[in-house]
Design an enzyme around this catalytic site. Structure first.
Site, PDB file in Angstrom:
ATOM      1  N   LYS A  79      19.042   6.926  31.098  1.00 49.38           N
ATOM      2  CA  LYS A  79      19.194   7.660  32.366  1.00 49.38           C
ATOM      3  C   LYS A  79      20.594   7.510  32.963  1.00 49.38           C
ATOM      4  O   LYS A  79      21.104   8.427  33.588  1.00 49.38           O
ATOM      5  CB  LYS A  79      18.114   7.240  33.359  1.00 49.38           C
ATOM      6  N   ASP A 115      12.930  12.307  39.041  1.00 51.13           N
ATOM      7  CA  ASP A 115      12.036  11.173  39.326  1.00 51.13           C
ATOM      8  C   ASP A 115      11.873  11.019  40.844  1.00 51.13           C
ATOM      9  O   ASP A 115      10.804  10.607  41.328  1.00 51.13           O
ATOM     10  CB  ASP A 115      12.609   9.864  38.759  1.00 51.13           C
TER      11      ASP A 115
HETATM   12  P1  NAP Z   1      14.427  -1.908  34.950  1.00 48.35           P
HETATM   13  O1  NAP Z   1      15.660  -1.241  35.469  1.00 48.35           O
HETATM   14  O2  NAP Z   1      14.488  -2.720  33.715  1.00 48.35           O
HETATM   15  O3  NAP Z   1      13.852  -2.825  36.163  1.00 48.35           O
HETATM   16  C1  NAP Z   1      12.783  -3.699  35.946  1.00 48.35           C
HETATM   17  C2  NAP Z   1      12.345  -4.313  37.269  1.00 48.35           C
HETATM   18  O4  NAP Z   1      11.223  -5.170  37.017  1.00 48.35           O
HETATM   19  C3  NAP Z   1      13.409  -5.182  37.949  1.00 48.35           C
HETATM   20  O5  NAP Z   1      13.251  -5.097  39.337  1.00 48.35           O
HETATM   21  C4  NAP Z   1      13.037  -6.580  37.432  1.00 48.35           C
HETATM   22  O6  NAP Z   1      13.474  -7.630  38.271  1.00 48.35           O
HETATM   23  C5  NAP Z   1      11.532  -6.500  37.473  1.00 48.35           C
HETATM   24  N1  NAP Z   1      10.930  -7.496  36.580  1.00 48.35           N
HETATM   25  C6  NAP Z   1      10.817  -7.453  35.228  1.00 48.35           C
HETATM   26  N2  NAP Z   1      10.200  -8.577  34.763  1.00 48.35           N
HETATM   27  C7  NAP Z   1       9.936  -9.342  35.856  1.00 48.35           C
HETATM   28  C8  NAP Z   1       9.311 -10.604  36.043  1.00 48.35           C
HETATM   29  N3  NAP Z   1       8.823 -11.311  34.994  1.00 48.35           N
HETATM   30  N4  NAP Z   1       9.179 -11.080  37.298  1.00 48.35           N
HETATM   31  C9  NAP Z   1       9.648 -10.362  38.348  1.00 48.35           C
HETATM   32  N5  NAP Z   1      10.253  -9.165  38.258  1.00 48.35           N
HETATM   33  C10 NAP Z   1      10.397  -8.660  37.015  1.00 48.35           C
HETATM   34  O7  NAP Z   1      13.270  -0.836  34.689  1.00 48.35           O
HETATM   35  P2  NAP Z   1      13.058   0.577  35.431  1.00 48.35           P
HETATM   36  O8  NAP Z   1      13.793   1.628  34.710  1.00 48.35           O
HETATM   37  O9  NAP Z   1      13.327   0.379  36.887  1.00 48.35           O
HETATM   38  O10 NAP Z   1      11.500   0.854  35.155  1.00 48.35           O
HETATM   39  C11 NAP Z   1      10.491   0.066  35.782  1.00 48.35           C
HETATM   40  C12 NAP Z   1       9.124   0.635  35.412  1.00 48.35           C
HETATM   41  O11 NAP Z   1       8.976   1.947  35.935  1.00 48.35           O
HETATM   42  C13 NAP Z   1       8.901   0.778  33.903  1.00 48.35           C
HETATM   43  O12 NAP Z   1       7.613   0.291  33.612  1.00 48.35           O
HETATM   44  C14 NAP Z   1       8.947   2.275  33.661  1.00 48.35           C
HETATM   45  O13 NAP Z   1       8.158   2.699  32.570  1.00 48.35           O
HETATM   46  C15 NAP Z   1       8.381   2.799  34.983  1.00 48.35           C
HETATM   47  N6  NAP Z   1       8.768   4.199  35.276  1.00 48.35           N
HETATM   48  C16 NAP Z   1       7.774   5.094  35.491  1.00 48.35           C
HETATM   49  C17 NAP Z   1       8.086   6.427  35.803  1.00 48.35           C
HETATM   50  C18 NAP Z   1       6.987   7.424  36.035  1.00 48.35           C
HETATM   51  O14 NAP Z   1       7.251   8.642  35.974  1.00 48.35           O
HETATM   52  N7  NAP Z   1       5.783   6.995  36.327  1.00 48.35           N
HETATM   53  C19 NAP Z   1       9.427   6.817  35.905  1.00 48.35           C
HETATM   54  C20 NAP Z   1      10.423   5.858  35.703  1.00 48.35           C
HETATM   55  C21 NAP Z   1      10.080   4.546  35.384  1.00 48.35           C
HETATM   56  P3  NAP Z   1      14.944  -8.276  38.052  1.00 48.35           P
HETATM   57  O15 NAP Z   1      15.897  -7.340  38.727  1.00 48.35           O
HETATM   58  O16 NAP Z   1      14.866  -9.603  38.727  1.00 48.35           O
HETATM   59  O17 NAP Z   1      15.167  -8.391  36.573  1.00 48.35           O
END
Ligand code: NAP
Length: 287
Positions: A79, A115
């Site tokens: 993205k 999104d």
């Molecule tokens: P990302 O940039 O990798 O961010 C991950 C987030 O999760 C960060 O805030 C991270 O915290 C937190 N996290 C991960 N492991 C953790 C743990 N063990 N304890 C506490 N916090 C933790 O990912 P993203 O792109 O934002 O995506 C996040 C989710 O949204 C994914 O599951 C994705 O599939 C989903 N999503 C869904 C849609 C939809 O259309 N429904 C669209 C987009 C994304 P830190 O900053 O501390 O690492």
């Protein structure tokens, strides 16, 4: 002969794709194929894999553009690459620092972030006035969520809580919100109208989001952007408290509509039939 060529050109489908790594698991082709079949659009939407570097992404995007694709959706991990690749971008994509739509133009590519529209549409569909929200997470998706809450859902008071504090500071600052320490996440739950899980926690093969759902007001709306599983532990606990909930599939369906309308057809209804098809696909995959 020239008539035959003309017929062929008239029969050529409109083309779009989703680029990701991996791409084969994406539900986007099913969403677009469903909408195209409903209105008899001559359209094809392909899943296309591009390895995680910007160079790989750019090579694939260049190739699709040259092959006549009108546009592409972009999913993880590309993205931010999509925004970098674009020659121009919407204000929302620039604010989010990421794009999930690229429309190919003669002189380049235009980036958008549907999104933001997708999350806002899913939330606005089930609840009217909402004054305050707590967003858990501060990754790429959370940036879009806070922008949606502030700009498209009319939420005036936004707080962001994340394990890594610097990231919650940055995401909260996007909308003049407040960052909260991870250790205080349960205290921050009470008194807010909307709670959003924008972390990857709760996904299949990930630990659940460790918050105390009993601290959420029963009148609050609880959203989870994770959609595998459809009912995350957070949504299950929220429903048990009597909260209204919004799952990640609603956001996914709504985010697809702007691309479909721009590239392939006219009507992109998000309805129970589309949801049933996607739920069946998810269930088949889990079996
Ligand atoms: P990302 O940039 O990798 O961010 C991950 C987030 O999760 C960060 O805030 C991270 O915290 C937190 N996290 C991960 N492991 C953790 C743990 N063990 N304890 C506490 N916090 C933790 O990912 P993203 O792109 O934002 O995506 C996040 C989710 O949204 C994914 O599951 C994705 O599939 C989903 N999503 C869904 C849609 C939809 O259309 N429904 C669209 C987009 C994304 P830190 O900053 O501390 O690492």
């Amino acid at each position: 002969m020239s008539d035959a060529i003309g017929d062929q050109a008239r029969a050529a489908p409109k083309l779009a794709a989703v680029i990701g790594w991996p791409a084969a698991h994406s539900l986007s082709p099913l969403i677009h194929a469903t909408w195209a079949a409903r209105e008899g659009a001559n359209a094809y939407y392909a899943p296309v894999a591009a390895a995680p570097t910007f160079e790989d992404f750019a090579r694939v995007a260049d190739g699709l553009k040259a092959a006549g694709f009108r546009g592409v959706n972009v999913t993880l991990p590309h993205k931010e690459h999509a925004l970098r690749y674009a020659s121009d971008a919407s204000e929302e994509a620039r604010a989010a620092g990421a794009a999930n739509m690229l429309t190919f133009e003669e002189s380049g590519a235009f980036a958008e972030n549907s999104d933001i529209f997708g999350f806002a549409s899913a939330l606005n569909e089930i609840v009217g006035e909402k004054r305050s929200a707590l967003v858990v997470g501060a990754g790429g998706a959370a940036r879009g969520v806070v922008l949606a809450l502030a700009k498209r859902c009319g939420v005036g008071k936004i707080s962001v809580v994340n394990r890594t504090r610097e990231k919650s500071d940055a995401v909260a600052a996007l909308v003049g919100g407040a960052a909260i320490d991870w250790a205080k996440r349960d205290d921050a739950l009470s008194g807010v109208d909307v709670v959003v899980n924008a972390t990857s926690l709760g996904m299949t093969r990930h630990p659940p989001l460790d918050i105390d759902a009993r601290a959420i007001d029963a009148g609050a709306v609880v959203c989870d952007i994770v959609y595998t599983p459809l009912e995350t532990p957070l949504l299950k606990a929220a429903r048990a408290r009597g909260c209204r909930t919004v799952d990640g599939l609603s956001m996914l369906m709504h985010q697809a509509a702007p691309g479909y309308r721009k590239w392939l057809g006219a009507t992109a209804e998000v309805d129970a039939d589309l949801r049933a098809r996607l739920e069946a696909a998810l269930a088949a995959r889990a079996a």
